[in-house]
Design an enzyme around this catalytic site. Sequence first.
Site, PDB file in Angstrom:
ATOM      1  N   GLU A  53       0.823  -1.214   0.000  1.00 43.08           N
ATOM      2  CA  GLU A  53       0.000   0.000   0.000  1.00 43.08           C
ATOM      3  C   GLU A  53       0.858   1.265   0.000  1.00 43.08           C
ATOM      4  OE1 GLU A  53      -3.087   0.522  -0.530  1.00 43.08           O
ATOM      5  OE2 GLU A  53      -4.089  -1.366  -0.141  1.00 43.08           O
ATOM      6  N   ASN A  65      -8.859   8.243  -6.314  1.00 44.16           N
ATOM      7  CA  ASN A  65      -9.469   7.028  -6.848  1.00 44.16           C
ATOM      8  C   ASN A  65     -10.569   7.423  -7.833  1.00 44.16           C
ATOM      9  OD1 ASN A  65      -7.987   5.116  -5.156  1.00 44.16           O
ATOM     10  ND2 ASN A  65      -9.134   6.006  -3.460  1.00 44.16           N
ATOM     11  N   ASP A  67     -13.650   7.210  -7.656  1.00 46.83           N
ATOM     12  CA  ASP A  67     -14.801   7.855  -7.017  1.00 46.83           C
ATOM     13  C   ASP A  67     -14.445   9.199  -6.383  1.00 46.83           C
ATOM     14  OD1 ASP A  67     -13.366   7.154  -4.742  1.00 46.83           O
ATOM     15  OD2 ASP A  67     -14.948   5.896  -3.890  1.00 46.83           O
ATOM     16  N   SER A  69     -12.262   9.684  -3.991  1.00 47.14           N
ATOM     17  CA  SER A  69     -11.677   9.513  -2.665  1.00 47.14           C
ATOM     18  C   SER A  69     -10.158   9.363  -2.783  1.00 47.14           C
ATOM     19  CB  SER A  69     -12.260   8.273  -1.982  1.00 47.14           C
ATOM     20  OG  SER A  69     -11.856   7.090  -2.659  1.00 47.14           O
ATOM     21  N   ASP A  71      -6.503   7.749  -0.459  1.00 48.06           N
ATOM     22  CA  ASP A  71      -6.033   6.828   0.569  1.00 48.06           C
ATOM     23  C   ASP A  71      -4.862   7.447   1.310  1.00 48.06           C
ATOM     24  OD1 ASP A  71      -7.907   4.910  -0.396  1.00 48.06           O
ATOM     25  OD2 ASP A  71      -6.509   4.382  -1.982  1.00 48.06           O
ATOM     26  N   ASN A  78      -8.940   4.677   3.274  1.00 45.48           N
ATOM     27  CA  ASN A  78      -9.737   5.401   2.285  1.00 45.48           C
ATOM     28  C   ASN A  78     -10.647   6.461   2.897  1.00 45.48           C
ATOM     29  OD1 ASN A  78     -12.508   5.391   0.587  1.00 45.48           O
ATOM     30  ND2 ASN A  78     -10.740   5.181  -0.763  1.00 45.48           N
TER      31      ASN A  78
END
Length: 147
Positions: A53, A65, A67, A69, A71, A78
């Site tokens: 990650e 991302n 959508d 969002s 991280d 998220n």
Amino acid sequence: MKVVALTLFCLLISVNEAKVFEKCELAALLKQHGLDGYHGISLADWICTAYHESKYESSAVGPPNTDGSQDYGVFQINSRYWCDNQQGETANGCRISCSAFTNDDITDDIECAKTVVRDPQGMDAWVAWKNHCKGKDLSEWTAGCSL
């Protein structure tokens, strides 16, 4: 005066530098905070996930991302579901600002990760875990660590 300004500038840069954990350092910290075996998940799963990650970087912030969002932190938590980044709709399941996950103290990251795995998705919430760690021999991830 220029020397003072330059010194202050350098101090600000060093304050904002990311902490990149060593594998065994992170493993010991996660174990200390109760992640080894938490909700049936091995320490090796957590270490493998954190590597894929964020490469163990505490200040990591992922690109947007699909959508919208993002991280955050060592576990790339998220913003749509688990923290609030002030940039859109969020469930804020961990009741915390996303920026809290980008400092060197990862205690809040760990507590939120515990919340995430209690969700029905469990570790499947992390795409990196599904793609790189799930169902694999993970012994290498804690090998050489004095735990």
